[in-house]
Design a protein around this motif. Structure first.
Motif, PDB file in Angstrom:
ATOM      1  N   VAL A  89       0.833  -1.207   0.000  1.00 54.69           N
ATOM      2  CA  VAL A  89       0.000   0.000   0.000  1.00 54.69           C
ATOM      3  C   VAL A  89       0.866   1.254   0.000  1.00 54.69           C
ATOM      4  N   GLU A  90       1.872   1.295   0.892  1.00 53.22           N
ATOM      5  CA  GLU A  90       2.721   2.483   0.999  1.00 53.22           C
ATOM      6  C   GLU A  90       3.548   2.700  -0.268  1.00 53.22           C
ATOM      7  N   THR A  91       3.977   1.611  -0.893  1.00 47.21           N
ATOM      8  CA  THR A  91       4.746   1.721  -2.143  1.00 47.21           C
ATOM      9  C   THR A  91       3.927   2.413  -3.225  1.00 47.21           C
ATOM     10  N   MET A  92       2.653   2.030  -3.341  1.00 50.13           N
ATOM     11  CA  MET A  92       1.788   2.654  -4.348  1.00 50.13           C
ATOM     12  C   MET A  92       1.431   4.082  -3.970  1.00 50.13           C
ATOM     13  N   GLU A  93       1.140   4.329  -2.713  1.00 46.00           N
ATOM     14  CA  GLU A  93       0.751   5.673  -2.298  1.00 46.00           C
ATOM     15  C   GLU A  93       1.890   6.674  -2.471  1.00 46.00           C
ATOM     16  N   ARG A  94       3.134   6.217  -2.350  1.00 48.76           N
ATOM     17  CA  ARG A  94       4.266   7.126  -2.564  1.00 48.76           C
ATOM     18  C   ARG A  94       4.332   7.626  -4.003  1.00 48.76           C
ATOM     19  N   GLN A  95       3.708   6.892  -4.922  1.00 43.08           N
ATOM     20  CA  GLN A  95       3.663   7.311  -6.326  1.00 43.08           C
ATOM     21  C   GLN A  95       2.306   7.925  -6.691  1.00 43.08           C
ATOM     22  N   ALA A  96       1.644   8.452  -5.671  1.00 47.10           N
ATOM     23  CA  ALA A  96       0.355   9.148  -5.859  1.00 47.10           C
ATOM     24  C   ALA A  96      -0.728   8.250  -6.439  1.00 47.10           C
ATOM     25  N   ILE A  97      -0.653   6.954  -6.135  1.00 51.89           N
ATOM     26  CA  ILE A  97      -1.720   6.027  -6.514  1.00 51.89           C
ATOM     27  C   ILE A  97      -2.686   5.926  -5.339  1.00 51.89           C
ATOM     28  N   ARG A  98      -3.930   6.218  -5.587  1.00 56.06           N
ATOM     29  CA  ARG A  98      -4.924   6.085  -4.529  1.00 56.06           C
ATOM     30  C   ARG A  98      -5.214   4.596  -4.315  1.00 56.06           C
ATOM     31  N   VAL A  99      -5.175   4.137  -3.079  1.00 51.70           N
ATOM     32  CA  VAL A  99      -5.416   2.734  -2.772  1.00 51.70           C
ATOM     33  C   VAL A  99      -6.751   2.602  -2.048  1.00 51.70           C
ATOM     34  N   MET A 100      -7.653   1.813  -2.649  1.00 52.31           N
ATOM     35  CA  MET A 100      -8.967   1.560  -2.076  1.00 52.31           C
ATOM     36  C   MET A 100      -9.173   0.047  -2.007  1.00 52.31           C
ATOM     37  N   THR A 101     -10.105  -0.400  -1.180  1.00 53.15           N
ATOM     38  CA  THR A 101     -10.380  -1.833  -1.091  1.00 53.15           C
ATOM     39  C   THR A 101     -11.691  -2.153  -1.805  1.00 53.15           C
ATOM     40  N   VAL A 102     -11.963  -3.438  -1.954  1.00 56.02           N
ATOM     41  CA  VAL A 102     -13.204  -3.853  -2.606  1.00 56.02           C
ATOM     42  C   VAL A 102     -14.419  -3.353  -1.838  1.00 56.02           C
ATOM     43  N   ASN A 103     -14.267  -3.056  -0.555  1.00 55.14           N
ATOM     44  CA  ASN A 103     -15.385  -2.518   0.229  1.00 55.14           C
ATOM     45  C   ASN A 103     -15.769  -1.108  -0.217  1.00 55.14           C
ATOM     46  N   ASP A 104     -14.874  -0.437  -0.918  1.00 55.03           N
ATOM     47  CA  ASP A 104     -15.143   0.930  -1.395  1.00 55.03           C
ATOM     48  C   ASP A 104     -15.748   0.961  -2.793  1.00 55.03           C
ATOM     49  N   LEU A 105     -15.892  -0.209  -3.418  1.00 56.80           N
ATOM     50  CA  LEU A 105     -16.277  -0.239  -4.829  1.00 56.80           C
ATOM     51  C   LEU A 105     -17.664   0.340  -5.085  1.00 56.80           C
ATOM     52  N   ALA A 106     -18.612   0.105  -4.188  1.00 55.01           N
ATOM     53  CA  ALA A 106     -19.967   0.636  -4.403  1.00 55.01           C
ATOM     54  C   ALA A 106     -19.936   2.159  -4.485  1.00 55.01           C
ATOM     55  N   ARG A 107     -19.164   2.782  -3.602  1.00 59.27           N
ATOM     56  CA  ARG A 107     -19.050   4.241  -3.615  1.00 59.27           C
ATOM     57  C   ARG A 107     -18.327   4.719  -4.869  1.00 59.27           C
ATOM     58  N   ILE A 108     -17.270   3.998  -5.266  1.00 59.14           N
ATOM     59  CA  ILE A 108     -16.531   4.358  -6.484  1.00 59.14           C
ATOM     60  C   ILE A 108     -17.443   4.261  -7.702  1.00 59.14           C
ATOM     61  N   ALA A 109     -18.240   3.183  -7.777  1.00 57.96           N
ATOM     62  CA  ALA A 109     -19.143   2.991  -8.910  1.00 57.96           C
ATOM     63  C   ALA A 109     -20.231   4.052  -8.939  1.00 57.96           C
ATOM     64  N   GLU A 110     -20.704   4.464  -7.769  1.00 57.57           N
ATOM     65  CA  GLU A 110     -21.729   5.515  -7.722  1.00 57.57           C
ATOM     66  C   GLU A 110     -21.164   6.838  -8.218  1.00 57.57           C
ATOM     67  N   THR A 111     -19.918   7.135  -7.862  1.00 54.80           N
ATOM     68  CA  THR A 111     -19.268   8.341  -8.371  1.00 54.80           C
ATOM     69  C   THR A 111     -19.161   8.291  -9.895  1.00 54.80           C
ATOM     70  N   ALA A 112     -18.803   7.121 -10.418  1.00 55.75           N
ATOM     71  CA  ALA A 112     -18.714   6.960 -11.875  1.00 55.75           C
ATOM     72  C   ALA A 112     -20.077   7.178 -12.521  1.00 55.75           C
ATOM     73  N   ARG A 113     -21.123   6.676 -11.881  1.00 52.99           N
ATOM     74  CA  ARG A 113     -22.478   6.847 -12.432  1.00 52.99           C
ATOM     75  C   ARG A 113     -22.851   8.322 -12.524  1.00 52.99           C
ATOM     76  N   VAL A 114     -22.517   9.077 -11.490  1.00 54.80           N
ATOM     77  CA  VAL A 114     -22.823  10.521 -11.490  1.00 54.80           C
ATOM     78  C   VAL A 114     -21.990  11.238 -12.552  1.00 54.80           C
ATOM     79  N   GLU A 115     -20.697  10.921 -12.609  1.00 51.25           N
ATOM     80  CA  GLU A 115     -19.813  11.625 -13.540  1.00 51.25           C
ATOM     81  C   GLU A 115     -20.116  11.281 -14.990  1.00 51.25           C
ATOM     82  N   LEU A 116     -20.578  10.050 -15.244  1.00 53.07           N
ATOM     83  CA  LEU A 116     -20.929   9.657 -16.614  1.00 53.07           C
ATOM     84  C   LEU A 116     -22.383   9.953 -16.941  1.00 53.07           C
ATOM     85  N   ARG A 117     -23.090  10.509 -15.976  1.00 46.91           N
ATOM     86  CA  ARG A 117     -24.479  10.961 -16.165  1.00 46.91           C
ATOM     87  C   ARG A 117     -25.399   9.844 -16.620  1.00 46.91           C
ATOM     88  N   VAL A 118     -25.296   8.722 -15.928  1.00 50.68           N
ATOM     89  CA  VAL A 118     -26.152   7.562 -16.259  1.00 50.68           C
ATOM     90  C   VAL A 118     -27.454   7.682 -15.476  1.00 50.68           C
TER      91      VAL A 118
END
Length: 287
Positions: free
Chosen positions: A258-287
Motif C-alpha cells: 500500500v505504501e509503495t503505491m501511495e508514494r507514487q500518488a496512486i490512490r489505494v482503495m479496497t473492494v469494500n469501497d467499490l460501491a461508492r466508487i461505482a456511484e461516483t462513476a455513475r454521477v460523472e458519466l451521467r447515467v
C-alpha cells in the motif's frame, strides 16, 4: 399483479473441443419475444464472472479474450436495436458472426419475466453460475486478483457504467512500445482520466511494485497523449482477508504494498469501497 413479459433466452457455451463434446455454459442472451409498441428493447447479454468451469475443461482458455468478447457483442446488439448500425442482419446473425469458433449458442427457450434485468440474473443463477457451497471455517477465502476484478466489474455493472468504460487499457499507449501491462478499466470525466486496476497483495507485492514503478510514466504519457490529468486507483483486498494477526508477515507485506503505491500518488482503495466508487462513476458519466 404486474403483467410478465414474454421473452426468450439463449445459452452461450464454451466448447474447446467439438469432437469431445465437452462444454461449459458461460453466458445468457435474453430478449423480448414480442417487442412493445414503444419500440425494440436491446437484448441483454451477460457472461459469467467465475471462469473455474471453463478452466477445468480448458486450462489454456483465453479468459481476457472471452471477457472482451462479451463487451463487443453487447455493443453490437445495442447498435442493432437502436438502428444505428447499417448492418441490417438479424440479431442472432450478428451474434453468430461475433462468436469465436469455440463458442456456440443454443436454440431459443421461452420464459416470462417481470423485467429483463431481473430475469437475466435468475437465468444466470440457474444455468451458468456454479453452485455456491457454504464454506466451513477451515475453507480458504477466495482472494487474489481474479476475485478483485470480478468485484470491480460487478459494482460497475450495477451502477450501469461498465459498458461506458474503457477496458484492458494498453499501458504502451502512454509508456513505451512493448510494455505488456493492461490496465483494467477507466473513464474520462471532464479533464481527468480515472483508471482502476486490481492489485492483489496476497502472497507477494510484486504487482504493487510494478504499478508504482509504471505510474510516473503513465502520468506523463496521459498528459502528453490525452492532454489530461491521470488519477490512478488501485483496488486491493481488505487486510483482514489476508492476515490472521495484526503484526504477522502478511500484514507487513500488505502495508508495504500500500505504501509503495501511495508514494507514487496512486490512490489505494479496497473492494469494500467499490460501491461508492461505482456511484461516483455513475454521477460523472451521467447515467
Amino acid at each position: 399483479m404486474k403483467e410478465r413479459l414474454p421473452c426468450e433466452f439463449f445459452l452461450i457455451r464454451y466448447v474447446p473441443d467439438v469432437v469431445k463434446g465437452e462444454f461449459a455454459n458461460i453466458g445468457v442472451l435474453l430478449r423480448e419475444a414480442m417487442p412493445s409498441s414503444a419500440g425494440p428493447t436491446a437484448p441483454l447479454i451477460r457472461f459469467t464472472r467465475d471462469w473455474s468451469r471453463v478452466r477445468c475443461i480448458d486450462a489454456s482458455a483465453d479468459i481476457p479474450l472471452l471477457e472482451a468478447l462479451e463487451a463487443e457483442i453487447a455493443e453490437r446488439l445495442e447498435m442493432v436495436a437502436r438502428g444505428t448500425n447499417p448492418d441490417t442482419k438479424p440479431i442472432l446473425q450478428v451474434l453468430e458472426d461475433t462468436l469465436a469458433n469455440s463458442l456456440q449458442i443454443t436454440e431459443a427457450r421461452a420464459c416470462l419475466a417481470e423485467s429483463l434485468p431481473a430475469e437475466l440474473e435468475q437465468l444466470m443463477r440457474m444455468y451458468v453460475e456454479p453452485l455456491k457451497v457454504v464454506a466451513d471455517k477451515s475453507s480458504r477465502l477466495r482472494t487474489g486478483r481474479a476475485a478483485i476484478t470480478g468485484a470491480m466489474r460487478t459494482e460497475f455493472e450495477r451502477a450501469g457504467v461498465w459498458a461506458l468504460m474503457r477496458k484492458r487499457i494498453a499501458a504502451s499507449m502512454y509508456t513505451a512500445a512493448g510494455d505488456p501491462m493492461k490496465l483494467d478499466c477507466g473513464y474520462r470525466p471532464n479533464g481527468v482520466i480515472r483508471i482502476f486496476h486490481a492489485v492483489s497483495l496476497e502472497g507477494d507485492v510484486e504487482a504493487a511494485k510494478v504499478l508504482a514503478f509504471t505510474a510516473p510514466q503513465l502520468r506523463d504519457g496521459v498528459a502528453r497523449v490525452e492532454q489530461a490529468k491521470l488519477e490512478m486507483t488501485a483496488i486491493v483486498e481488505p487486510i483482514r482477508l489476508l492476515a490472521g494477526e495484526p503484526e504477522d508477515e502478511a500484514s507487513e507485506a500488505y502495508r508495504f504494498g500500500v505504501e509503495t503505491m501511495e508514494r507514487q500518488a496512486i490512490r489505494v482503495m479496497t473492494v469494500n469501497d467499490l460501491a461508492r466508487i461505482a456511484e461516483t462513476a455513475r454521477v460523472e458519466l451521467r447515467v
